[in-house]
Design a protein around this motif. Structure first.
Motif, PDB file in Angstrom:
ATOM      1  N   UNK A   1      29.330  -6.711   1.598  1.00  0.00           N
ATOM      2  CA  UNK A   1      28.803  -7.426   0.429  1.00  0.00           C
ATOM      3  C   UNK A   1      29.775  -7.296  -0.743  1.00  0.00           C
ATOM      4  N   UNK A   2      30.229  -6.056  -0.996  1.00  0.00           N
ATOM      5  CA  UNK A   2      31.136  -5.812  -2.115  1.00  0.00           C
ATOM      6  C   UNK A   2      32.479  -6.496  -1.900  1.00  0.00           C
ATOM      7  N   UNK A   3      32.945  -6.498  -0.667  1.00  0.00           N
ATOM      8  CA  UNK A   3      34.223  -7.124  -0.335  1.00  0.00           C
ATOM      9  C   UNK A   3      34.191  -8.626  -0.637  1.00  0.00           C
ATOM     10  N   UNK A   4      33.094  -9.280  -0.248  1.00  0.00           N
ATOM     11  CA  UNK A   4      32.963 -10.726  -0.494  1.00  0.00           C
ATOM     12  C   UNK A   4      32.832 -11.005  -1.981  1.00  0.00           C
ATOM     13  N   UNK A   5      32.052 -10.178  -2.667  1.00  0.00           N
ATOM     14  CA  UNK A   5      31.882 -10.349  -4.112  1.00  0.00           C
ATOM     15  C   UNK A   5      33.224 -10.215  -4.829  1.00  0.00           C
ATOM     16  N   UNK A   6      34.004  -9.203  -4.474  1.00  0.00           N
ATOM     17  CA  UNK A   6      35.303  -8.993  -5.111  1.00  0.00           C
ATOM     18  C   UNK A   6      36.274 -10.140  -4.821  1.00  0.00           C
ATOM     19  N   UNK A   7      36.148 -10.718  -3.631  1.00  0.00           N
ATOM     20  CA  UNK A   7      37.058 -11.794  -3.239  1.00  0.00           C
ATOM     21  C   UNK A   7      36.850 -13.049  -4.063  1.00  0.00           C
ATOM     22  N   UNK A   8      35.567 -13.389  -4.309  1.00  0.00           N
ATOM     23  CA  UNK A   8      35.272 -14.687  -4.935  1.00  0.00           C
ATOM     24  C   UNK A   8      34.949 -14.597  -6.419  1.00  0.00           C
ATOM     25  N   UNK A   9      34.452 -13.430  -6.876  1.00  0.00           N
ATOM     26  CA  UNK A   9      34.127 -13.275  -8.303  1.00  0.00           C
ATOM     27  C   UNK A   9      34.842 -12.028  -8.798  1.00  0.00           C
ATOM     28  N   UNK A  10      36.049 -12.209  -9.254  1.00  0.00           N
ATOM     29  CA  UNK A  10      36.842 -11.065  -9.709  1.00  0.00           C
ATOM     30  C   UNK A  10      37.501 -11.389 -11.037  1.00  0.00           C
ATOM     31  N   UNK A  11      37.797 -10.342 -11.813  1.00  0.00           N
ATOM     32  CA  UNK A  11      38.484 -10.491 -13.093  1.00  0.00           C
ATOM     33  C   UNK A  11      39.773  -9.694 -13.023  1.00  0.00           C
ATOM     34  N   UNK A  12      40.892 -10.354 -13.303  1.00  0.00           N
ATOM     35  CA  UNK A  12      42.195  -9.694 -13.241  1.00  0.00           C
ATOM     36  C   UNK A  12      42.689  -9.376 -14.644  1.00  0.00           C
ATOM     37  N   UNK A  13      43.117  -8.127 -14.880  1.00  0.00           N
ATOM     38  CA  UNK A  13      43.664  -7.702 -16.168  1.00  0.00           C
ATOM     39  C   UNK A  13      45.159  -7.449 -16.015  1.00  0.00           C
ATOM     40  N   UNK A  14      45.906  -7.896 -17.004  1.00  0.00           N
ATOM     41  CA  UNK A  14      47.331  -7.601 -16.997  1.00  0.00           C
ATOM     42  C   UNK A  14      47.520  -6.119 -17.307  1.00  0.00           C
ATOM     43  N   UNK A  15      48.398  -5.458 -16.550  1.00  0.00           N
ATOM     44  CA  UNK A  15      48.616  -4.021 -16.727  1.00  0.00           C
ATOM     45  C   UNK A  15      49.331  -3.761 -18.047  1.00  0.00           C
ATOM     46  N   UNK A  16      48.728  -2.994 -18.966  1.00  0.00           N
ATOM     47  CA  UNK A  16      49.368  -2.757 -20.261  1.00  0.00           C
ATOM     48  C   UNK A  16      50.425  -1.665 -20.149  1.00  0.00           C
ATOM     49  N   UNK A  17      51.390  -1.769 -21.023  1.00  0.00           N
ATOM     50  CA  UNK A  17      52.443  -0.762 -21.015  1.00  0.00           C
ATOM     51  C   UNK A  17      52.066   0.441 -21.862  1.00  0.00           C
ATOM     52  N   UNK A  18      51.140   0.258 -22.797  1.00  0.00           N
ATOM     53  CA  UNK A  18      50.735   1.355 -23.681  1.00  0.00           C
ATOM     54  C   UNK A  18      49.252   1.638 -23.467  1.00  0.00           C
ATOM     55  N   UNK A  19      48.960   2.632 -22.634  1.00  0.00           N
ATOM     56  CA  UNK A  19      47.570   2.918 -22.307  1.00  0.00           C
ATOM     57  C   UNK A  19      46.791   3.483 -23.487  1.00  0.00           C
ATOM     58  N   UNK A  20      47.453   4.225 -24.360  1.00  0.00           N
ATOM     59  CA  UNK A  20      46.748   4.792 -25.509  1.00  0.00           C
ATOM     60  C   UNK A  20      46.289   3.693 -26.450  1.00  0.00           C
ATOM     61  N   UNK A  21      47.137   2.680 -26.609  1.00  0.00           N
ATOM     62  CA  UNK A  21      46.764   1.541 -27.457  1.00  0.00           C
ATOM     63  C   UNK A  21      45.577   0.794 -26.852  1.00  0.00           C
ATOM     64  N   UNK A  22      45.612   0.652 -25.521  1.00  0.00           N
ATOM     65  CA  UNK A  22      44.507  -0.015 -24.834  1.00  0.00           C
ATOM     66  C   UNK A  22      43.195   0.744 -25.023  1.00  0.00           C
ATOM     67  N   UNK A  23      43.274   2.085 -24.929  1.00  0.00           N
ATOM     68  CA  UNK A  23      42.067   2.895 -25.099  1.00  0.00           C
ATOM     69  C   UNK A  23      41.486   2.753 -26.502  1.00  0.00           C
ATOM     70  N   UNK A  24      42.379   2.661 -27.515  1.00  0.00           N
ATOM     71  CA  UNK A  24      41.911   2.466 -28.890  1.00  0.00           C
ATOM     72  C   UNK A  24      41.184   1.128 -29.029  1.00  0.00           C
ATOM     73  N   UNK A  25      41.778   0.103 -28.411  1.00  0.00           N
ATOM     74  CA  UNK A  25      41.154  -1.229 -28.464  1.00  0.00           C
ATOM     75  C   UNK A  25      39.798  -1.208 -27.768  1.00  0.00           C
ATOM     76  N   UNK A  26      39.761  -0.584 -26.583  1.00  0.00           N
ATOM     77  CA  UNK A  26      38.503  -0.521 -25.832  1.00  0.00           C
ATOM     78  C   UNK A  26      37.440   0.253 -26.600  1.00  0.00           C
ATOM     79  N   UNK A  27      37.870   1.343 -27.293  1.00  0.00           N
ATOM     80  CA  UNK A  27      36.915   2.111 -28.103  1.00  0.00           C
ATOM     81  C   UNK A  27      36.350   1.279 -29.231  1.00  0.00           C
ATOM     82  N   UNK A  28      37.227   0.519 -29.899  1.00  0.00           N
ATOM     83  CA  UNK A  28      36.778  -0.355 -30.996  1.00  0.00           C
ATOM     84  C   UNK A  28      35.827  -1.432 -30.465  1.00  0.00           C
ATOM     85  N   UNK A  29      36.231  -2.058 -29.335  1.00  0.00           N
ATOM     86  CA  UNK A  29      35.380  -3.098 -28.756  1.00  0.00           C
ATOM     87  C   UNK A  29      34.038  -2.539 -28.307  1.00  0.00           C
TER      88      UNK A  29
END
Length: 503
Positions: free
Chosen positions: A292-320
């Motif tokens: 079930x999970x395999x099919x769900x991931x195949x057809x309904x998935x969200x792709x994120x671009x890998x950030x180069x600065x993880x600390x900056x990403x964490x700050x953004x995620x905390x704010x969001x």
């Protein structure tokens, strides 16, 4: 080979199948024309013949027998005689499913492949152009099963249904400039599209009678009409709406509301062959959770671009995250206040039963229900006899208390399915769905006797007069009310404390 050589000390532990192509055959590398010819032959071979060949040379392959499910003797025999199962789908419902040039693709396609493995019999798609055509094929018994379908009272006349294997939220799609709706019931007098023939149309119309639902032929047509401002919104599943917005409508359309209901989709089977539903119930139960999970991931998935600065990403995620929590709190407050406003707008402030505005909405819905499905309904109008005497003798505050007590008495003694409201002054209206004139007369007679026997606080015994009318074909609500009002007037003229039927 084990059977032919009587190797009793060996046994088959598990089955697996190898699909081969002409390239798998040993031949000269320069024989490209021969490879092309064999490819075409394999592509055009009947699936039943391929399955029969596999069954002949692999004696462990038996129709109706699976390592994952246990079928009864009757179910095995049924599948052996059946040889193949025909299937109808929604031909344009991505990412859930689609008929792409005669090939079944989408989430349901992956599930059907799993189910085909479980029951070991070919499942072949029947070519249809629209969902309505697929539904017509169901009625004409041209398809054995339906890959993704939701039960409705009408469909139960010709289908059986398995438990759902997909549950998807329903959402509202509007233009990008519209606000978010925490409660879709607050949307009134706006055209909202739904695909004709989809099950949730009937369900939502009952639960949300104020929605002005407009049928469209397809999801694409509905979204196009929203984009062109011909419709205020469109109702679809989160999966299909999100898929098409990302594909074709980024910047034009967005999801602005979510329904409490989920679209629960399972396999629909023709009900004149009842073994089908039990076979597919067992097959669905045998699907592993990770699939079930395999099919769900195949057809309904969200792709994120890998950030180069993880600390900056964490700050953004905390704010969001903080912003999201604030928005969540705000939406919960808005929903709370909207619910209070909704209640105030539909409830009589004194008696706490429905007001005239809400009664008008229910009457309009029952009229449409009668016009579409010929389901009868009746209205009962009652008026307290000599109510003016109460106000003159005891004062208006006692009169108000009397009306509150009367409303509670009526609420306790009406049917659960009936709608009670204050029509005006000392008049109350009861709407009785799925009820003919004889049934309405019994209800009214019971209420009349209950009022007559009841001892009201301060006032003591009082009586009421009743009028009853049943909707007629081609009749509007105003005409219906003229008749029930005349019936009530007759009760008053003939001595009060009686029930009069307008025939």
């Amino acid at each position: 080979m084990i059977n032919d050589n009587m190797l009793s000390n060996l046994h088959v532990n598990s089955n697996f199948f190898l699909d081969f192509t002409p390239e798998d055959l040993y031949m000269m590398s320069n024989e490209k024309k021969l490879i092309s010819i064999l490819n075409k032959v394999l592509e055009n071979m009947d699936k039943q013949k391929i399955f029969a060949i596999k069954s002949k040379w692999n004696r462990n392959v038996q129709i109706g027998k699976s390592k994952n499910i246990v079928l009864s003797y009757e179910e095995k025999k049924y599948l052996e005689n059946k040889q193949k199962i025909t299937m109808c789908i929604d031909p344009d419902w991505m990412p859930l499913e689609k008929n792409e040039n005669g090939k079944h693709i989408g989430m349901s396609s992956d599930y059907i492949k799993l189910l085909q493995e479980k029951i070991n019999i070919p499942i072949e798609m029947v070519d249809t152009k629209t969902w309505l055509e697929s539904i017509e094929y169901a009625k004409q018994r041209k398809c054995d099963i339906y890959s993704l379908v939701m039960p409705t009272p009408e469909r139960k006349l010709y289908m059986d249904f398995t438990k759902p294997y997909l549950q998807i939220p329903l959402v509202l799609v509007t233009r990008n400039d519209e606000i978010f709706y925490s409660d879709v019931a607050l949307i009134k007098n706006k055209k909202i599209g739904i695909v004709k023939g989809y099950a949730y149309g009937e369900i939502l119309q009952v639960k949300y009678p104020t929605l002005n639902l407009i049928e469209v032929n397809s999801l694409k047509e509905g979204l196009n009409k929203v984009e062109k401002n011909e419709l205020f919104g469109f109702i679809g599943t989160l999966a299909t709406a999100g898929y098409h917005i990302q594909k074709s409508y980024i910047g034009q359309l967005k999801i602005t509301g979510k329904f409490e209901e989920k679209w629960s989709l399972g396999i629909g089977t023709r009900n004149d062959e009842p073994l089908l539903v039990s076979i597919f119930e067992k097959a669905i139960d045998a699907i592993e959770p990770e699939k079930h999970q395999e099919i769900l991931n195949k057809w309904i998935s969200v792709n994120f671009e890998k950030p180069s600065d993880y600390s900056f990403l964490l700050k953004i995620l905390g704010f969001l995250g903080v912003v999201f929590l604030l928005l969540l709190y705000r939406q919960s407050q808005l929903k709370k206040y909207n619910e209070q406003l909704q209640k105030l707008s539909t409830t009589d402030s004194l008696t706490k039963v429905y007001n005239r505005l809400k009664l008008d909405e229910i009457l309009e819905y029952e009229k449409k229900n009668f016009q579409r499905y010929y389901r009868p309904f009746c209205v009962v109008l009652l008026d307290i006899d000599d109510f003016k005497d109460i106000n003159d003798k005891f004062g208006h505050s006692v009169g108000d208390s009397f009306l509150v007590e009367l409303a509670e008495l009526l609420n306790k003694n009406k049917r659960n399915t009936d709608s009670l409201g204050r029509w005006g002054g000392e008049e109350f209206l009861i709407i009785l769905p799925e009820c003919d004139i004889e049934g309405a007369h019994k209800v009214a007679q019971k209420l009349k006797n209950t009022i007559e026997d009841h001892i009201f606080k301060i006032v003591g015994h009082k009586t009421a007069s009743f009028g009853i009318a049943q909707i007629r074909e081609g009749e509007d609500i105003n005409t219906l009310f003229d008749r029930v009002d005349n019936a009530l007037y007759t009760s008053k003229q003939q001595g009060k404390n009686r029930v009069t039927i307008d025939l």
